[in-house]
Design a protein around this motif. Structure first.
Motif, PDB file in Angstrom:
ATOM      1  N   LEU A 262       0.813  -1.223   0.000  1.00  0.00           N
ATOM      2  CA  LEU A 262       0.000   0.000   0.000  1.00  0.00           C
ATOM      3  C   LEU A 262       0.846   1.272   0.000  1.00  0.00           C
ATOM      4  O   LEU A 262       0.493   2.281   0.613  1.00  0.00           O
ATOM      5  CB  LEU A 262      -0.962   0.001   1.198  1.00  0.00           C
ATOM      6  CG  LEU A 262      -1.933  -1.183   1.290  1.00  0.00           C
ATOM      7  CD1 LEU A 262      -2.786  -1.063   2.543  1.00  0.00           C
ATOM      8  CD2 LEU A 262      -2.789  -1.296   0.044  1.00  0.00           C
ATOM      9  N   GLY A 263       1.983   1.212  -0.692  1.00  0.00           N
ATOM     10  CA  GLY A 263       2.845   2.383  -0.792  1.00  0.00           C
ATOM     11  C   GLY A 263       3.897   2.487   0.291  1.00  0.00           C
ATOM     12  O   GLY A 263       4.731   3.399   0.269  1.00  0.00           O
ATOM     13  N   TYR A 264       3.883   1.551   1.234  1.00  0.00           N
ATOM     14  CA  TYR A 264       4.832   1.559   2.354  1.00  0.00           C
ATOM     15  C   TYR A 264       5.799   0.379   2.227  1.00  0.00           C
ATOM     16  O   TYR A 264       5.553  -0.593   1.502  1.00  0.00           O
ATOM     17  CB  TYR A 264       4.083   1.461   3.681  1.00  0.00           C
ATOM     18  CG  TYR A 264       3.184   2.629   3.972  1.00  0.00           C
ATOM     19  CD1 TYR A 264       3.666   3.773   4.607  1.00  0.00           C
ATOM     20  CD2 TYR A 264       1.838   2.608   3.611  1.00  0.00           C
ATOM     21  CE1 TYR A 264       2.833   4.853   4.875  1.00  0.00           C
ATOM     22  CE2 TYR A 264       1.002   3.686   3.871  1.00  0.00           C
ATOM     23  CZ  TYR A 264       1.506   4.804   4.501  1.00  0.00           C
ATOM     24  OH  TYR A 264       0.682   5.874   4.758  1.00  0.00           O
ATOM     25  N   HIS A 265       6.888   0.474   2.986  1.00  0.00           N
ATOM     26  CA  HIS A 265       7.865  -0.611   3.079  1.00  0.00           C
ATOM     27  C   HIS A 265       7.876  -1.040   4.547  1.00  0.00           C
ATOM     28  O   HIS A 265       8.437  -0.342   5.403  1.00  0.00           O
ATOM     29  CB  HIS A 265       9.245  -0.120   2.643  1.00  0.00           C
ATOM     30  CG  HIS A 265      10.087  -1.193   2.051  1.00  0.00           C
ATOM     31  ND1 HIS A 265      11.273  -0.960   1.409  1.00  0.00           N
ATOM     32  CD2 HIS A 265       9.908  -2.546   1.987  1.00  0.00           C
ATOM     33  CE1 HIS A 265      11.804  -2.092   0.997  1.00  0.00           C
ATOM     34  NE2 HIS A 265      10.998  -3.062   1.339  1.00  0.00           N
ATOM     35  N   VAL A 266       7.221  -2.169   4.836  1.00  0.00           N
ATOM     36  CA  VAL A 266       6.965  -2.589   6.211  1.00  0.00           C
ATOM     37  C   VAL A 266       8.053  -3.561   6.669  1.00  0.00           C
ATOM     38  O   VAL A 266       8.174  -4.675   6.143  1.00  0.00           O
ATOM     39  CB  VAL A 266       5.582  -3.257   6.350  1.00  0.00           C
ATOM     40  CG1 VAL A 266       5.292  -3.598   7.807  1.00  0.00           C
ATOM     41  CG2 VAL A 266       4.493  -2.348   5.784  1.00  0.00           C
ATOM     42  N   PHE A 267       8.831  -3.144   7.657  1.00  0.00           N
ATOM     43  CA  PHE A 267       9.868  -3.981   8.262  1.00  0.00           C
ATOM     44  C   PHE A 267       9.390  -4.427   9.646  1.00  0.00           C
ATOM     45  O   PHE A 267       8.424  -3.886  10.190  1.00  0.00           O
ATOM     46  CB  PHE A 267      11.171  -3.191   8.379  1.00  0.00           C
ATOM     47  CG  PHE A 267      11.805  -2.852   7.059  1.00  0.00           C
ATOM     48  CD1 PHE A 267      12.724  -3.699   6.474  1.00  0.00           C
ATOM     49  CD2 PHE A 267      11.459  -1.671   6.400  1.00  0.00           C
ATOM     50  CE1 PHE A 267      13.311  -3.389   5.262  1.00  0.00           C
ATOM     51  CE2 PHE A 267      12.041  -1.351   5.185  1.00  0.00           C
ATOM     52  CZ  PHE A 267      12.960  -2.209   4.613  1.00  0.00           C
ATOM     53  N   PRO A 268      10.068  -5.400  10.254  1.00  0.00           N
ATOM     54  CA  PRO A 268       9.622  -5.875  11.571  1.00  0.00           C
ATOM     55  C   PRO A 268       9.519  -4.784  12.630  1.00  0.00           C
ATOM     56  O   PRO A 268       8.644  -4.862  13.487  1.00  0.00           O
ATOM     57  CB  PRO A 268      10.683  -6.922  11.929  1.00  0.00           C
ATOM     58  CG  PRO A 268      11.124  -7.461  10.612  1.00  0.00           C
ATOM     59  CD  PRO A 268      11.107  -6.273   9.685  1.00  0.00           C
ATOM     60  N   HIS A 269      10.380  -3.771  12.586  1.00  0.00           N
ATOM     61  CA  HIS A 269      10.345  -2.785  13.669  1.00  0.00           C
ATOM     62  C   HIS A 269      10.259  -1.332  13.182  1.00  0.00           C
ATOM     63  O   HIS A 269      10.407  -0.414  13.990  1.00  0.00           O
ATOM     64  CB  HIS A 269      11.567  -2.967  14.576  1.00  0.00           C
ATOM     65  CG  HIS A 269      11.623  -4.324  15.196  1.00  0.00           C
ATOM     66  ND1 HIS A 269      10.695  -4.769  16.113  1.00  0.00           N
ATOM     67  CD2 HIS A 269      12.480  -5.362  14.995  1.00  0.00           C
ATOM     68  CE1 HIS A 269      10.972  -6.010  16.468  1.00  0.00           C
ATOM     69  NE2 HIS A 269      12.062  -6.401  15.809  1.00  0.00           N
ATOM     70  N   HIS A 270      10.036  -1.130  11.901  1.00  0.00           N
ATOM     71  CA  HIS A 270       9.784   0.223  11.424  1.00  0.00           C
ATOM     72  C   HIS A 270       9.112   0.166  10.056  1.00  0.00           C
ATOM     73  O   HIS A 270       9.074  -0.880   9.408  1.00  0.00           O
ATOM     74  CB  HIS A 270      11.072   1.062  11.367  1.00  0.00           C
ATOM     75  CG  HIS A 270      11.979   0.703  10.237  1.00  0.00           C
ATOM     76  ND1 HIS A 270      12.831  -0.377  10.264  1.00  0.00           N
ATOM     77  CD2 HIS A 270      12.165   1.301   9.024  1.00  0.00           C
ATOM     78  CE1 HIS A 270      13.512  -0.455   9.145  1.00  0.00           C
ATOM     79  NE2 HIS A 270      13.131   0.553   8.376  1.00  0.00           N
ATOM     80  N   VAL A 271       8.583   1.310   9.634  1.00  0.00           N
ATOM     81  CA  VAL A 271       7.878   1.401   8.356  1.00  0.00           C
ATOM     82  C   VAL A 271       8.445   2.565   7.559  1.00  0.00           C
ATOM     83  O   VAL A 271       8.502   3.705   8.063  1.00  0.00           O
ATOM     84  CB  VAL A 271       6.362   1.621   8.565  1.00  0.00           C
ATOM     85  CG1 VAL A 271       5.652   1.812   7.223  1.00  0.00           C
ATOM     86  CG2 VAL A 271       5.746   0.450   9.322  1.00  0.00           C
ATOM     87  N   GLY A 272       8.891   2.285   6.340  1.00  0.00           N
ATOM     88  CA  GLY A 272       9.370   3.336   5.454  1.00  0.00           C
ATOM     89  C   GLY A 272       8.395   3.568   4.312  1.00  0.00           C
ATOM     90  O   GLY A 272       7.340   2.935   4.231  1.00  0.00           O
ATOM     91  N   LEU A 273       8.734   4.497   3.454  1.00  0.00           N
ATOM     92  CA  LEU A 273       7.966   4.724   2.239  1.00  0.00           C
ATOM     93  C   LEU A 273       8.711   4.099   1.063  1.00  0.00           C
ATOM     94  O   LEU A 273       9.935   4.191   0.980  1.00  0.00           O
ATOM     95  CB  LEU A 273       7.779   6.219   1.989  1.00  0.00           C
ATOM     96  CG  LEU A 273       6.863   6.982   2.952  1.00  0.00           C
ATOM     97  CD1 LEU A 273       6.909   8.467   2.632  1.00  0.00           C
ATOM     98  CD2 LEU A 273       5.443   6.463   2.877  1.00  0.00           C
ATOM     99  N   LEU A 274       7.975   3.486   0.153  1.00  0.00           N
ATOM    100  CA  LEU A 274       8.595   2.991  -1.067  1.00  0.00           C
ATOM    101  C   LEU A 274       9.123   4.170  -1.883  1.00  0.00           C
ATOM    102  O   LEU A 274       8.619   5.288  -1.772  1.00  0.00           O
ATOM    103  CB  LEU A 274       7.577   2.201  -1.886  1.00  0.00           C
ATOM    104  CG  LEU A 274       7.063   0.900  -1.258  1.00  0.00           C
ATOM    105  CD1 LEU A 274       5.950   0.309  -2.110  1.00  0.00           C
ATOM    106  CD2 LEU A 274       8.193  -0.106  -1.100  1.00  0.00           C
TER     107      LEU A 274
END
Length: 332
Positions: A262-274
């Motif tokens: 959904l436009g995000y880059h989801v990691f185990p402990h943080h969320v970035g933007l693509l």
């Protein structure tokens, strides 16, 4: 689940039709088509009531245009009188579509949405080792009319209502017997419902506990990579045989590498933007700033367009990006 019946009198009720016309006009009350319809509102709603009661509605008057965010798509907007019909239908039928949904379906539902889906994805990514991301090839254009009608027949019993739904389904085709128009309220319901039976298959037959769907974007999580491979094989077979759809190339990877969702880059402990999300954010911000400086928009209009941009960035760890945006906005 028992099929819903005797809904036509509720749909054709004058109060429901007035509510539908108000909803359809929301955000575009000064558009010429809306003003023309409302100039003879009582007469137009009476005609619509007669059509609904007979089951013989006028549909298929579409206007086509393209949008380019987040990707190029052709939008098919129905005539305003048809938009009123769609709202009248879904005012009454919403609850019956809702009952068919699982908890973790997030598109076109009250209390759900993009950010709720993101939060759920974050929780699953934190707990599991592997993810499997799926989406359907040319989703809206590939939905098969016969499958949609079969699904609607399982949900509703009333012949006149089914005739209306069938007319809406058959009023558009991206290819023979396939497709729903992007832009119609009914299309959102039909498309979301189309994959609801796959949701139940994944949760109840495959026993996948960690699962999220936002329209045709689906993600499964598991500690065992082999379990996800087995699930993929079963899902591909179900989609092909039951729903007559195909998947795009899949993404099967470790959660530690980051889930694109959904436009995000989801990691185990943080969320970035693509990267494409960052580029789109900056492009839209630049456009807003230009409209302010050339006098096209005042501060209120700019703020109205900037708010959803900032809200999107606030759900990611993108402090520098937000700071840059706020500094630009502060120069107005």
């Amino acid at each position: 689940m028992r099929r819903a019946n005797n809904l036509i009198p509720l749909i054709a009720d004058p109060d429901n039709l007035r509510l539908a016309s108000w909803k359809a006009a929301k955000g575009k009350r000064y558009a010429s088509a809306v003003l023309e319809y409302q100039r003879h509102l009582d007469r137009n709603l009476l005609l619509l009531r007669e059509q609904i009661l007979s089951g013989a509605v006028e549909v298929g008057d579409y206007r086509y245009f393209k949008v380019y965010e987040p990707k190029e798509r052709q939008i098919c907007a129905s005539a305003f009188r048809e938009q009123v019909l769609h709202h009248a239908l879904m005012n009454v039928c919403h609850d019956y579509f809702e009952r068919a949904q699982i908890f973790d379906s997030y598109a076109s539902r009250k209390g759900k949405g993009t950010y709720a889906a993101l939060e759920r994805a974050k929780a699953h990514t934190n707990k599991h080792t592997w993810f499997l991301k799926l989406d359907v090839r040319k989703f809206f254009d590939s939905l098969h009319h016969d499958v949609m009608k079969r699904q609607l027949n399982r949900l509703f019993k009333e012949e006149r209502l089914l005739l209306i739904f069938a007319a809406i389904v058959d009023s558009y085709a991206a290819q023979p017997d396939r497709g729903v128009p992007i832009g119609n309220l009914s299309s959102q319901y039909f498309a979301n419902h189309y994959l609801s039976e796959l949701d139940h298959f994944v949760k109840e037959r495959l026993r996948i506990k960690a699962y999220v769907r936002y329209m045709d974007d689906m993600v499964l999580w598991h500690r065992d990579k082999a379990a996800l491979k087995d699930a993929l094989q079963a899902i591909e077979q179900y989609l092909g045989e039951r729903l007559r759809c195909q998947l795009k190339p899949i993404v099967l990877n470790r959660c530690a590498t980051g889930l694109p969702f959904l436009g995000y880059h989801v990691f185990p402990h943080h969320v970035g933007l693509l990267q494409q999300s960052k580029a789109r954010f900056l492009r839209k911000l630049r456009y807003i700033t230009e409209r302010y400086h050339d006098g096209s928009w005042d501060e209120a209009a700019c703020a109205r367009h900037a708010r959803p941009l900032l809200a999107f960035a606030e759900h990611a760890d993108a402090r520098a990006l937000r700071k840059n945006a706020l500094e630009r906005l502060g120069h107005w």
